[in-house]
Design a protein around this motif. Sequence first.
Motif, PDB file in Angstrom:
ATOM      1  N   LEU A  23       0.825  -1.209   0.000  1.00 47.36           N
ATOM      2  CA  LEU A  23       0.000   0.000   0.000  1.00 47.36           C
ATOM      3  C   LEU A  23       0.856   1.255   0.000  1.00 47.36           C
ATOM      4  CD1 LEU A  23      -2.604  -0.911   2.766  1.00 47.36           C
ATOM      5  CD2 LEU A  23      -3.032  -0.745   0.315  1.00 47.36           C
ATOM      6  N   PRO A  24       0.450   2.260  -0.762  1.00 44.32           N
ATOM      7  CA  PRO A  24       1.124   3.546  -0.616  1.00 44.32           C
ATOM      8  C   PRO A  24       0.714   4.158   0.733  1.00 44.32           C
ATOM      9  CG  PRO A  24      -0.713   3.752  -2.138  1.00 44.32           C
ATOM     10  CD  PRO A  24      -0.595   2.284  -1.782  1.00 44.32           C
ATOM     11  N   LEU A  25       1.574   4.936   1.328  1.00 44.14           N
ATOM     12  CA  LEU A  25       1.245   5.552   2.613  1.00 44.14           C
ATOM     13  C   LEU A  25      -0.012   6.403   2.528  1.00 44.14           C
ATOM     14  CD1 LEU A  25       4.799   6.415   3.937  1.00 44.14           C
ATOM     15  CD2 LEU A  25       3.155   4.825   4.951  1.00 44.14           C
ATOM     16  N   SER A  26      -0.308   6.904   1.342  1.00 47.98           N
ATOM     17  CA  SER A  26      -1.506   7.730   1.170  1.00 47.98           C
ATOM     18  C   SER A  26      -2.790   6.942   1.438  1.00 47.98           C
ATOM     19  CB  SER A  26      -1.551   8.306  -0.250  1.00 47.98           C
ATOM     20  OG  SER A  26      -1.637   7.265  -1.211  1.00 47.98           O
ATOM     21  N   ARG A  27      -2.689   5.603   1.476  1.00 45.90           N
ATOM     22  CA  ARG A  27      -3.866   4.756   1.732  1.00 45.90           C
ATOM     23  C   ARG A  27      -3.902   4.236   3.170  1.00 45.90           C
ATOM     24  NH1 ARG A  27      -7.790   3.717  -2.088  1.00 45.90           N
ATOM     25  NH2 ARG A  27      -7.968   1.794  -0.953  1.00 45.90           N
ATOM     26  N   THR A  28      -3.101   4.828   4.057  1.00 42.75           N
ATOM     27  CA  THR A  28      -3.064   4.379   5.449  1.00 42.75           C
ATOM     28  C   THR A  28      -3.776   5.374   6.360  1.00 42.75           C
ATOM     29  OG1 THR A  28      -0.945   5.461   5.937  1.00 42.75           O
ATOM     30  CG2 THR A  28      -0.861   3.194   5.084  1.00 42.75           C
ATOM     31  N   VAL A  29      -4.190   4.868   7.511  1.00 43.58           N
ATOM     32  CA  VAL A  29      -4.819   5.678   8.542  1.00 43.58           C
ATOM     33  C   VAL A  29      -4.061   5.425   9.839  1.00 43.58           C
ATOM     34  CG1 VAL A  29      -6.927   6.108   9.867  1.00 43.58           C
ATOM     35  CG2 VAL A  29      -7.082   5.464   7.447  1.00 43.58           C
ATOM     36  N   ALA A  30      -3.735   6.497  10.542  1.00 39.13           N
ATOM     37  CA  ALA A  30      -3.112   6.372  11.865  1.00 39.13           C
ATOM     38  C   ALA A  30      -3.961   7.148  12.861  1.00 39.13           C
ATOM     39  CB  ALA A  30      -1.691   6.918  11.841  1.00 39.13           C
ATOM     40  N   ILE A  31      -4.081   6.603  14.060  1.00 38.72           N
ATOM     41  CA  ILE A  31      -4.887   7.220  15.110  1.00 38.72           C
ATOM     42  C   ILE A  31      -4.008   7.373  16.338  1.00 38.72           C
ATOM     43  CG2 ILE A  31      -6.942   6.979  16.546  1.00 38.72           C
ATOM     44  CD1 ILE A  31      -7.985   5.026  14.319  1.00 38.72           C
ATOM     45  N   GLY A  32      -3.991   8.571  16.913  1.00 41.61           N
ATOM     46  CA  GLY A  32      -3.171   8.795  18.093  1.00 41.61           C
ATOM     47  C   GLY A  32      -3.722   9.898  18.964  1.00 41.61           C
ATOM     48  N   ASP A  33      -3.156   9.992  20.177  1.00 33.85           N
ATOM     49  CA  ASP A  33      -3.645  10.998  21.118  1.00 33.85           C
ATOM     50  C   ASP A  33      -2.565  11.878  21.726  1.00 33.85           C
ATOM     51  OD1 ASP A  33      -2.423   9.158  22.775  1.00 33.85           O
ATOM     52  OD2 ASP A  33      -4.043   9.116  24.248  1.00 33.85           O
ATOM     53  N   GLY A  34      -1.303  11.508  21.569  1.00 32.04           N
ATOM     54  CA  GLY A  34      -0.242  12.266  22.234  1.00 32.04           C
ATOM     55  C   GLY A  34       0.893  12.633  21.306  1.00 32.04           C
ATOM     56  N   ALA A  35       1.821  13.411  21.831  1.00 30.19           N
ATOM     57  CA  ALA A  35       2.955  13.892  21.037  1.00 30.19           C
ATOM     58  C   ALA A  35       3.778  12.749  20.461  1.00 30.19           C
ATOM     59  CB  ALA A  35       3.830  14.810  21.891  1.00 30.19           C
ATOM     60  N   ASN A  36       3.807  11.609  21.148  1.00 29.35           N
ATOM     61  CA  ASN A  36       4.582  10.476  20.626  1.00 29.35           C
ATOM     62  C   ASN A  36       3.926   9.847  19.395  1.00 29.35           C
ATOM     63  OD1 ASN A  36       2.456   9.334  22.064  1.00 29.35           O
ATOM     64  ND2 ASN A  36       3.673   7.605  22.760  1.00 29.35           N
ATOM     65  N   ASP A  37       2.765  10.324  19.009  1.00 28.63           N
ATOM     66  CA  ASP A  37       2.084   9.833  17.813  1.00 28.63           C
ATOM     67  C   ASP A  37       2.232  10.772  16.621  1.00 28.63           C
ATOM     68  OD1 ASP A  37       0.951   7.512  19.076  1.00 28.63           O
ATOM     69  OD2 ASP A  37      -0.464   8.851  20.072  1.00 28.63           O
ATOM     70  N   LEU A  38       2.808  11.943  16.814  1.00 29.83           N
ATOM     71  CA  LEU A  38       2.828  12.962  15.763  1.00 29.83           C
ATOM     72  C   LEU A  38       3.536  12.512  14.487  1.00 29.83           C
ATOM     73  CD1 LEU A  38       3.299  16.218  17.836  1.00 29.83           C
ATOM     74  CD2 LEU A  38       1.274  15.511  16.536  1.00 29.83           C
ATOM     75  N   ASP A  39       4.668  11.837  14.582  1.00 26.74           N
ATOM     76  CA  ASP A  39       5.370  11.383  13.378  1.00 26.74           C
ATOM     77  C   ASP A  39       4.516  10.388  12.596  1.00 26.74           C
ATOM     78  OD1 ASP A  39       7.419  12.948  14.351  1.00 26.74           O
ATOM     79  OD2 ASP A  39       8.819  11.291  14.657  1.00 26.74           O
ATOM     80  N   MET A  40       3.894   9.464  13.289  1.00 26.07           N
ATOM     81  CA  MET A  40       3.036   8.467  12.661  1.00 26.07           C
ATOM     82  C   MET A  40       1.838   9.142  11.989  1.00 26.07           C
ATOM     83  SD  MET A  40       1.007   5.368  14.607  1.00 26.07           S
ATOM     84  CE  MET A  40       0.118   6.516  15.667  1.00 26.07           C
ATOM     85  N   LEU A  41       1.223  10.094  12.666  1.00 22.18           N
ATOM     86  CA  LEU A  41       0.079  10.799  12.100  1.00 22.18           C
ATOM     87  C   LEU A  41       0.475  11.574  10.849  1.00 22.18           C
ATOM     88  CD1 LEU A  41      -1.581  12.126  15.382  1.00 22.18           C
ATOM     89  CD2 LEU A  41      -2.323  10.195  13.990  1.00 22.18           C
ATOM     90  N   ALA A  42       1.676  12.135  10.859  1.00 19.24           N
ATOM     91  CA  ALA A  42       2.152  12.916   9.714  1.00 19.24           C
ATOM     92  C   ALA A  42       2.455  12.027   8.509  1.00 19.24           C
ATOM     93  CB  ALA A  42       3.395  13.712  10.105  1.00 19.24           C
TER      94      ALA A  42
END
Length: 120
Positions: free
Chosen positions: A52-71
Amino acid sequence: MAPLAAELGIDHAHANRLEVVDGRLTGRVLGDVVDRAEKARALRRFAEAEGLPLSRTVAIGDGANDLDMLAVAGLGVAFNAKPTVRAQADTALNVPYLDAVLFLLGVTREEIEEADGATR
């Protein structure tokens, strides 16, 4: 893969492993800590493994340690998140249940109920 992920039919999972001695948590983590950067790397690995291209992924987070994944994700969802995370995510949900993400993705209540019935 962790037994719970396998039991739930989750194809890819990556989390901290907590040490247990004599049936009690010790407060230590086994292996490398899954930190902010590792979460983003794991998302990249999972997408690559599925072709899958990253454009087809979904990430869910709640804190600063999730920011890279969300981006990195095609859609980064701040779920009941801190203000900094809500400001940087693509969208934010402030509801008690994760199934709201399915509606955000266009999955209907009927499709959810049908899938739920198929797993019983």
